[in-house]
Design a protein around this motif. Structure first.
Motif, PDB file in Angstrom:
ATOM      1  N   GLY A  36      -6.129  24.710   9.121  1.00 25.40           N
ATOM      2  CA  GLY A  36      -4.856  25.514   9.737  1.00 25.40           C
ATOM      3  C   GLY A  36      -4.715  25.158  11.299  1.00 25.40           C
ATOM      4  N   TYR A  37      -5.299  24.203  11.765  1.00 21.32           N
ATOM      5  CA  TYR A  37      -5.080  23.828  13.442  1.00 21.32           C
ATOM      6  C   TYR A  37      -3.864  22.824  13.196  1.00 21.32           C
ATOM      7  CZ  TYR A  37      -9.820  25.260  14.011  1.00 21.32           C
ATOM      8  OH  TYR A  37     -11.024  26.069  13.905  1.00 21.32           O
ATOM      9  N   ASP A  38      -2.729  23.247  14.295  1.00 21.32           N
ATOM     10  CA  ASP A  38      -1.816  22.098  14.431  1.00 21.32           C
ATOM     11  C   ASP A  38      -2.452  20.688  14.873  1.00 21.32           C
ATOM     12  OD1 ASP A  38       1.210  21.775  15.000  1.00 21.32           O
ATOM     13  OD2 ASP A  38       0.436  21.186  16.992  1.00 21.32           O
ATOM     14  N   VAL A  39      -1.876  19.647  14.213  1.00 17.24           N
ATOM     15  CA  VAL A  39      -2.351  18.251  14.686  1.00 17.24           C
ATOM     16  C   VAL A  39      -2.135  17.873  15.856  1.00 17.24           C
ATOM     17  CG1 VAL A  39      -2.340  15.870  13.886  1.00 17.24           C
ATOM     18  CG2 VAL A  39      -2.564  17.910  12.302  1.00 17.24           C
ATOM     19  N   ALA A  40      -0.862  18.176  16.216  1.00 17.15           N
ATOM     20  CA  ALA A  40      -0.362  17.587  17.616  1.00 17.15           C
ATOM     21  C   ALA A  40      -1.116  18.217  18.672  1.00 17.15           C
ATOM     22  CB  ALA A  40       1.118  17.742  17.741  1.00 17.15           C
ATOM     23  N   SER A  41      -1.417  19.414  18.704  1.00 18.28           N
ATOM     24  CA  SER A  41      -2.024  20.425  19.537  1.00 18.28           C
ATOM     25  C   SER A  41      -3.264  19.686  19.780  1.00 18.28           C
ATOM     26  CB  SER A  41      -1.871  21.987  19.345  1.00 18.28           C
ATOM     27  OG  SER A  41      -0.650  22.309  19.500  1.00 18.28           O
ATOM     28  N   PHE A  42      -4.100  19.652  18.744  1.00 19.34           N
ATOM     29  CA  PHE A  42      -5.701  19.489  18.507  1.00 19.34           C
ATOM     30  C   PHE A  42      -5.744  18.099  19.253  1.00 19.34           C
ATOM     31  CE2 PHE A  42      -9.600  18.191  16.597  1.00 19.34           C
ATOM     32  CZ  PHE A  42     -10.178  19.243  16.551  1.00 19.34           C
ATOM     33  N   LEU A  43      -4.877  16.999  18.809  1.00 24.75           N
ATOM     34  CA  LEU A  43      -4.876  15.815  19.491  1.00 24.75           C
ATOM     35  C   LEU A  43      -4.741  15.840  20.982  1.00 24.75           C
ATOM     36  CD1 LEU A  43      -3.349  13.437  16.698  1.00 24.75           C
ATOM     37  CD2 LEU A  43      -5.722  13.786  16.968  1.00 24.75           C
ATOM     38  N   ARG A  44      -3.872  16.408  21.323  1.00 25.34           N
ATOM     39  CA  ARG A  44      -2.986  16.624  22.761  1.00 25.34           C
ATOM     40  C   ARG A  44      -4.233  17.078  23.809  1.00 25.34           C
ATOM     41  NH1 ARG A  44       1.204  18.601  21.711  1.00 25.34           N
ATOM     42  NH2 ARG A  44       0.791  20.993  21.979  1.00 25.34           N
ATOM     43  N   ASN A  68     -14.260  13.083  19.272  1.00 31.52           N
ATOM     44  CA  ASN A  68     -12.828  13.342  19.555  1.00 31.52           C
ATOM     45  C   ASN A  68     -11.907  12.425  18.520  1.00 31.52           C
ATOM     46  OD1 ASN A  68     -14.110  13.501  22.733  1.00 31.52           O
ATOM     47  ND2 ASN A  68     -13.077  15.018  22.081  1.00 31.52           N
ATOM     48  N   MET A  69     -10.863  13.073  18.026  1.00 28.16           N
ATOM     49  CA  MET A  69      -9.772  12.429  17.188  1.00 28.16           C
ATOM     50  C   MET A  69      -8.787  11.679  17.934  1.00 28.16           C
ATOM     51  SD  MET A  69     -11.415  12.802  14.378  1.00 28.16           S
ATOM     52  CE  MET A  69     -12.620  13.988  13.561  1.00 28.16           C
ATOM     53  N   THR A  70      -8.365  10.665  17.368  1.00 26.71           N
ATOM     54  CA  THR A  70      -7.308   9.735  18.031  1.00 26.71           C
ATOM     55  C   THR A  70      -6.211   9.948  16.823  1.00 26.71           C
ATOM     56  OG1 THR A  70      -8.084   7.739  17.038  1.00 26.71           O
ATOM     57  CG2 THR A  70      -8.595   8.562  19.333  1.00 26.71           C
ATOM     58  N   TYR A  71      -6.497  10.285  15.597  1.00 23.23           N
ATOM     59  CA  TYR A  71      -5.546  10.097  14.437  1.00 23.23           C
ATOM     60  C   TYR A  71      -6.143  11.347  13.499  1.00 23.23           C
ATOM     61  CZ  TYR A  71      -3.073   9.371   9.941  1.00 23.23           C
ATOM     62  OH  TYR A  71      -2.483   9.682   8.839  1.00 23.23           O
ATOM     63  N   LEU A  72      -5.250  12.157  13.100  1.00 20.16           N
ATOM     64  CA  LEU A  72      -5.606  13.143  11.937  1.00 20.16           C
ATOM     65  C   LEU A  72      -4.247  13.270  10.987  1.00 20.16           C
ATOM     66  CD1 LEU A  72      -6.878  16.042  13.930  1.00 20.16           C
ATOM     67  CD2 LEU A  72      -8.119  14.612  12.442  1.00 20.16           C
ATOM     68  N   SER A  73      -4.569  13.237   9.707  1.00 20.34           N
ATOM     69  CA  SER A  73      -3.376  13.120   8.868  1.00 20.34           C
ATOM     70  C   SER A  73      -3.010  14.621   8.675  1.00 20.34           C
ATOM     71  CB  SER A  73      -3.680  12.673   7.449  1.00 20.34           C
ATOM     72  OG  SER A  73      -4.778  13.348   6.891  1.00 20.34           O
ATOM     73  N   ASP A  74      -1.633  14.835   8.114  1.00 19.40           N
ATOM     74  CA  ASP A  74      -1.135  16.267   8.101  1.00 19.40           C
ATOM     75  C   ASP A  74      -2.228  17.134   7.308  1.00 19.40           C
ATOM     76  OD1 ASP A  74       1.011  15.528   9.567  1.00 19.40           O
ATOM     77  OD2 ASP A  74       2.319  14.962   7.653  1.00 19.40           O
ATOM     78  N   GLY A  75      -3.053  16.656   6.207  1.00 16.93           N
ATOM     79  CA  GLY A  75      -3.767  17.483   5.701  1.00 16.93           C
ATOM     80  C   GLY A  75      -4.830  18.108   6.400  1.00 16.93           C
ATOM     81  N   PHE A  76      -5.032  17.774   7.871  1.00 19.78           N
ATOM     82  CA  PHE A  76      -5.992  18.424   8.675  1.00 19.78           C
ATOM     83  C   PHE A  76      -5.657  20.096   8.836  1.00 19.78           C
ATOM     84  CE2 PHE A  76      -7.086  19.603  13.050  1.00 19.78           C
ATOM     85  CZ  PHE A  76      -8.316  19.587  12.868  1.00 19.78           C
ATOM     86  N   GLU A  77      -4.009  20.147   9.041  1.00 20.71           N
ATOM     87  CA  GLU A  77      -3.674  21.494   9.230  1.00 20.71           C
ATOM     88  C   GLU A  77      -3.551  22.337   7.885  1.00 20.71           C
ATOM     89  OE1 GLU A  77       0.437  23.556  11.026  1.00 20.71           O
ATOM     90  OE2 GLU A  77       0.228  21.457  11.126  1.00 20.71           O
ATOM     91  N   ARG A  78      -3.143  21.538   6.736  1.00 15.38           N
ATOM     92  CA  ARG A  78      -3.388  22.225   5.388  1.00 15.38           C
ATOM     93  C   ARG A  78      -4.722  22.888   5.029  1.00 15.38           C
ATOM     94  NH1 ARG A  78      -0.110  17.795   3.733  1.00 15.38           N
ATOM     95  NH2 ARG A  78      -2.175  17.067   2.685  1.00 15.38           N
ATOM     96  N   LEU A  79      -5.657  21.947   5.321  1.00 14.88           N
ATOM     97  CA  LEU A  79      -6.864  22.345   5.165  1.00 14.88           C
ATOM     98  C   LEU A  79      -7.456  23.244   6.054  1.00 14.88           C
ATOM     99  CD1 LEU A  79      -9.536  21.597   3.194  1.00 14.88           C
ATOM    100  CD2 LEU A  79     -10.219  20.115   4.714  1.00 14.88           C
TER     101      LEU A  79
END
Length: 210
Positions: free
Chosen positions: A42-50, A29-40
């Motif tokens: 395609g998942y929305d970072v905020a939603s993935f973490l939330r 489970n992730m607690t932090y993801l940089s913006d590159g996560f979505e670029r690489l």
């Protein structure tokens, strides 16, 4: 004074991948993801973490055991891990990535967190495939060169036979002499070209093996 958030944002924008920090558990489970996560991926970072989505659920089932083993072995040795695997994108496609990471202890000294970076490894695989294809093409040219050498040897023998016949026939064999000379010159020229091609092929093969 260095702005840590700005620094991470700037660094993340320069890599073809993402940085992460997460929990040391089976779900990753992730607690932090940089913006590159979505670029690489395609998942929305905020939603993935939330939503607390399991990152391990994105890893290909055939690759997950190797990932778990690499992480576990590295943590046991207080070392970093580096492993490539396939991860599912938001569009349902599988993407090859390369991950490098390490463990981080909490206040009690227990390895509770995992930090690392994941980059797109597909381009490296594409390059390897191109090199392999190039090697195959060079091998085919090499075989064709061998066949050409055999043909030139036959041509030289024909030239020699034509000269012998010309010598035996005297003036009547003058035509044989001209043909023999032309055949000999052609064989010599072809031999030089074939040797030059062979030399260049050797250089290219050496470069592909680097």
């Amino acid at each position: 004074m260095l702005d840590a958030d700005a620094f991470l944002q700037n660094l993340s924008s320069r890599i073809d991948g993402f940085m992460y920090s997460g929990l040391n558990n089976a779900d990753y489970n992730m607690t932090y993801l940089s913006d590159g996560f979505e670029r690489l991926l395609g998942y929305d970072v905020a939603s993935f973490l939330r939503n607390g989505t399991s990152f391990s659920s994105l890893i290909h089932a055939d690759d997950l055991p190797a990932v778990d083993a690499a992480v576990g072995a590295a943590l046991s040795a207080s070392a970093r891990w580096q492993i490539s695997y396939r991860v599912k994108t938001a569009g349902g496609r599988w993407k090859h990535v390369l991950e490098t990471g390490g463990g981080r202890a909490d206040a009690a000294g227990e390895i509770a967190y995992l930090d690392g970076i994941v980059i797109d490894f597909g381009r490296a695989n594409d390059l390897a495939d191109r090199i392999q294809s190039g090697q195959a093409a060079l091998d085919a040219i090499d075989r064709a060169s061998d066949q050409m050498i055999e043909m030139l040897r036959s041509l030289k023998m024909l030239s020699l036979n034509a000269r012998i016949e010309a010598a035996r026939s005297g003036e009547a064999g003058a035509g044989f002499g001209v043909v023999a000379k032309e055949m000999g010159q052609l064989a010599a020229l072809g031999d030089d070209v074939t040797k030059a091609v062979g030399t260049e092929l050797g250089h290219l093969k050496s470069a592909l093996r680097l």
